[in-house]
Design a protein around this motif. Structure first.
Motif, short mmCIF file in Angstrom:
data_model
loop_
_atom_site.label_atom_id
_atom_site.label_comp_id
_atom_site.label_asym_id
_atom_site.label_seq_id
_atom_site.Cartn_x
_atom_site.Cartn_y
_atom_site.Cartn_z
N GLU A 121 -2.49 2.77 9.59
CA GLU A 121 -3.34 2.28 8.79
C GLU A 121 -3.12 2.17 7.55
O GLU A 121 -2.24 3.33 6.98
N VAL A 176 -3.87 2.44 3.87
CA VAL A 176 -4.83 3.41 3.18
C VAL A 176 -5.71 2.56 2.42
O VAL A 176 -6.90 2.81 2.39
N SER A 224 -6.64 -1.05 2.21
CA SER A 224 -7.27 -2.00 3.05
C SER A 224 -7.97 -1.56 4.18
O SER A 224 -8.98 -2.27 4.79
N ARG A 225 -7.39 -0.33 4.74
CA ARG A 225 -7.88 0.26 5.92
C ARG A 225 -7.63 -0.70 7.31
O ARG A 225 -8.11 -0.71 8.19
N MET A 239 -5.61 -1.61 10.37
CA MET A 239 -5.33 -0.64 11.21
C MET A 239 -4.66 -1.33 12.67
O MET A 239 -5.22 -2.50 12.90
#
Length: 64
Positions: A34, A36, A38-39, A41
């Motif tokens: 993931e 961090v 922009s999230r 995944m």
């Protein structure tokens, strides 16, 4: 006095989670990653898939 390293930019930070392997099993690149900030995944099953995701995300991140 030695120069201090530049701080690591948070927009280039990733969390990599590897799936636990049974005792004695060979190491496997299997897990999730993931970005961090922009999230974004994805799940990966090979080192190439992991690196491709990281490269794709970093292509959109401004250089420090």
């Amino acid at each position: 006095m030695p120069e201090l390293p530049l701080p690591l930019p948070t927009n280039r930070a990733f969390v990599v989670q590897l799936r636990a392997q049974p005792p004695g099993a060979p190491f496997a690149w299997d897990g999730r990653v993931e970005h961090v900030v922009s999230r974004q995944m994805t799940h990966f099953h090979t080192l190439d898939e992991l690196l491709a995701f990281i490269c794709r995300v970093l292509a959109d991140v401004p250089a420090p």
